[in-house]
Design a protein around this motif. Structure first.
Motif, PDB file in Angstrom:
ATOM      1  N   MET A  85      78.003 -14.611  57.211  1.00 49.83           N
ATOM      2  CA  MET A  85      77.402 -14.881  58.518  1.00 49.83           C
ATOM      3  C   MET A  85      77.165 -16.370  58.739  1.00 49.83           C
ATOM      4  N   SER A 112      82.599  -6.553  56.454  1.00 47.19           N
ATOM      5  CA  SER A 112      82.040  -6.302  57.787  1.00 47.19           C
ATOM      6  C   SER A 112      82.145  -7.521  58.696  1.00 47.19           C
ATOM      7  N   PHE A 113      82.413  -8.679  58.083  1.00 45.05           N
ATOM      8  CA  PHE A 113      82.326  -9.920  58.853  1.00 45.05           C
ATOM      9  C   PHE A 113      83.634 -10.713  58.906  1.00 45.05           C
ATOM     10  N   PRO A 221      70.778 -12.206  62.544  1.00 46.77           N
ATOM     11  CA  PRO A 221      69.315 -12.257  62.695  1.00 46.77           C
ATOM     12  C   PRO A 221      68.785 -13.656  62.343  1.00 46.77           C
ATOM     13  N   PHE A 224      68.302 -14.493  58.864  1.00 50.29           N
ATOM     14  CA  PHE A 224      69.489 -14.620  58.012  1.00 50.29           C
ATOM     15  C   PHE A 224      70.181 -15.968  58.210  1.00 50.29           C
TER      16      PHE A 224
ATOM     17  N   ALA B  81      64.670  -8.106  64.366  1.00 48.25           N
ATOM     18  CA  ALA B  81      66.115  -7.868  64.505  1.00 48.25           C
ATOM     19  C   ALA B  81      66.487  -6.435  64.107  1.00 48.25           C
ATOM     20  N   MET B  85      68.837  -3.472  66.071  1.00 47.06           N
ATOM     21  CA  MET B  85      70.075  -3.149  65.354  1.00 47.06           C
ATOM     22  C   MET B  85      70.131  -1.665  64.969  1.00 47.06           C
ATOM     23  N   PHE B 113      70.563  -8.893  70.897  1.00 44.73           N
ATOM     24  CA  PHE B 113      71.210  -7.603  70.647  1.00 44.73           C
ATOM     25  C   PHE B 113      71.277  -6.697  71.877  1.00 44.73           C
ATOM     26  N   GLY B 219      78.180  -4.888  62.612  1.00 40.28           N
ATOM     27  CA  GLY B 219      77.781  -6.181  62.067  1.00 40.28           C
ATOM     28  C   GLY B 219      76.361  -6.211  61.530  1.00 40.28           C
ATOM     29  N   THR B 220      75.736  -5.040  61.422  1.00 39.54           N
ATOM     30  CA  THR B 220      74.397  -4.992  60.819  1.00 39.54           C
ATOM     31  C   THR B 220      74.520  -5.114  59.297  1.00 39.54           C
ATOM     32  N   PHE B 224      69.809  -4.339  56.314  1.00 36.48           N
ATOM     33  CA  PHE B 224      69.033  -4.171  57.554  1.00 36.48           C
ATOM     34  C   PHE B 224      69.162  -2.758  58.105  1.00 36.48           C
TER      35      PHE B 224
END
Lengths: 360, 360
Positions: A85, A112-113, A221, A224, B81, B85, B113, B219-220, B224
């Motif tokens: 991220m 995921s990213f 977030p 993060f 956040a 999410m 979000f 993208g969580t 989280f």
């Protein structure tokens, strides 16, 4: 006080001197009439504790001035997401080296990213070695290269720091930080969950080169965002103050032990002694390539795994605690972090020799 | 042992009995020869501590069986956040009530979000009241309604639980959880940073209705995802074990004090006494609407703010610590959480009376 030898992989043993001091001053810190954990994180007392901890860590690791030290929460597992991220910075791929369960988890989360390129994997030999520099198929366009210098579960440790050229190198140093001297300037980012070589669970130390801060991916977030943490001296919100304080006590203790260089000598003696004993005794075995054997986590098997339960029972009775291997792996594992004294390793070896004699 | 009265807003006072016990057993927990913070989170000893803490919290708050209790990290700021999410669940808007600095922060984070509808705000009166039920312009299509039952900085507390019909109600209970009985079944989700009424900083308790779990936004981070935490009994990775243990000691202490009902009576007496004194003395003032005055955080001003520094110096000398108001607000604030005893409030009132007599 009754104190045993604790070989837990994490949360792990802490120095007895640190625990005794923390216990003595828990309810009344330095005569202030309250616990350090009852103080505002913005009080001059706690800020003093926090700044000293950071400075001691900087001294121990010789952290260059262009690196920020962050005291965060959420463990290495949160870093698995925070790293992409924060560090993708407009790029879409990252290189990962896979040497076992923890690097596999980091890879899974990163997917995921971004596109993850696994640039080397030792899965083929059941994660019993680390790849050599020549085996790394690095991509010059990668946003960063991620690796795990020491795999806690497999007991596999890199015997070199990968050269990734201009691509920032990211390391999950959770289980070997502060165990030997490293050149921080070779890294873009280092992170480490505290509960092995730093302090209690619930704290994660991040050391990051300043030019990598900022420009997070959309939907990150605030908590993060490394830059938010850096700009607020890790106090954007209330940090885990007691864990930070305890980490500071551990850093001060490390300085008293001769710093990281002093610990490295002790750690080498401990590991050499234990591996030498295992290699010399047919009853025990360790599967890891000799140049990649972890100085921190020593997995070993008995010649007859039907004896595992007996070994664990008898070792506990002998005051040698938490020698069971990782739940999904089995066998035994002795984690011999900084806080496990040489006498602990000696006692373990004596017990193992006796056990082999009686059951071998 | 020297113990003062600590009016810090957070990290805040903890019960002296809890701190004394924690100190005594810090290095050797229950004769096991190690600290609870050195034990694996998967050991039977720690799992016992963790489960007892959860059960005691369930008993104290009468948490229904269809709610999960999660022990997380990252503070309420991470929840700002995590809530969108996890709880948007395909919807694109959420309702927020704005009653001060903490709800404003939650709103700001949520805007990353979703579309945030501020369905009531007391910014017009400088956040010195909470809106009534009739003033809430709720949207039936909102994914959830978020509010802050007690604003720590402004000292504003709702005197009712909003009725949001079928839309899940989400509450940041950081500064008033466990201070009085509440009907958990009226909420979809409750969260609370620990460092006020639960334990040390670095732990955040989440109470969430099971049917709201799952289906996070793309993208969580895994860390989280409430469902991941719930499915792993808050041990997807290493939890903040020592903070969890301390929270358990606080919960056990609360039970000994007569539970939440017992604390509520004491808290009411403490707050009534302090507000009555402030209202009766021209030298002090509190700006909050009487029905929304916080039972936990009591901000007050002196008739002459040039005396603020003297007030803080003299109160510290009298063993009354951390009475300064929030850094961006000024004035004074006495946080009188569960762990601040009635004698502390009496001592504060006596000091304030004497100070007004000498300087008024």
């Amino acid at each position: 006080m009754n104190r045993i030898f604790n070989f837990c992989a994490g949360p792990a043993a802490l120095p007895t001197a640190v625990l005794e001091r923390a216990g003595a001053e828990l309810a009344d810190w330095h005569g202030k009439g309250m616990s350090i954990m009852e103080m505002s994180h913005r009080s001059k007392e706690f800020v003093g504790v926090a700044e000293k901890a950071e400075q001691d860590l900087r001294d121990l690791m010789l952290i260059p001035d262009n690196y920020k030290v962050l005291f965060m929460q959420g463990g290495a597992s949160s870093q698995f997401a925070m790293v992409p991220m924060n560090l993708l910075r407009g790029k879409s791929t990252a290189d990962y080296i896979n040497t076992g369960q923890w690097s596999s988890k980091a890879i899974k989360e990163a997917k995921s990213f971004c596109t993850v390129n696994v640039v080397a994997s030792t899965e083929g030999n059941n994660f019993t070695s680390a790849p050599s520099q020549a085996e790394l198929k690095l991509n010059p366009d990668a946003a960063y290269v991620h690796y795990t210098p020491n795999e806690t579960i497999g007991g596999v440790e890199f015997d070199y720091i990968p050269d990734t050229g201009d691509v920032p190198l990211v390391a999950d140093y959770s289980s070997s930080i502060l165990s030997e001297k490293i050149d921080v300037s070779k890294f873009g980012l280092i992170y480490a969950g505290a509960q092995k070589n730093i302090g209690p669970a619930g704290l994660c130390v991040v050391i990051v080169r300043e030019d990598l801060l900022g420009d997070v991916v959309a939907g990150t977030p605030t908590m993060f965002d490394y830059k938010v943490a850096a700009d607020n001296a890790s106090m954007y919100n209330t940090p885990p103050t007691y864990s930070w304080y305890l980490a500071g006590l551990v850093f001060a203790w490390l300085k008293e032990q001769g710093g990281v260089e002093g610990m490295a000598e002790i750690n080498k003696r401990k590991a050499d002694r234990l591996y030498s004993f295992i290699d010399a005794n047919d009853f025990y075995a360790n599967p890891v390539a000799k140049n990649n054997r972890s100085r921190m986590n020593v997995p070993f098997t008995l010649a007859d795994d039907a004896l595992d339960t007996v070994f664990l029972e008898e070792s506990e009775q002998a005051g040698l605690m938490n020698l069971a291997g990782y739940r999904s792996v089995g066998g035994m594992r002795a984690s011999i972090y900084n806080a496990v004294p040489e006498e602990g390793v000696d006692a373990l070896i004596a017990f193992m020799a006796d056990f082999a004699k009686r059951h071998g």
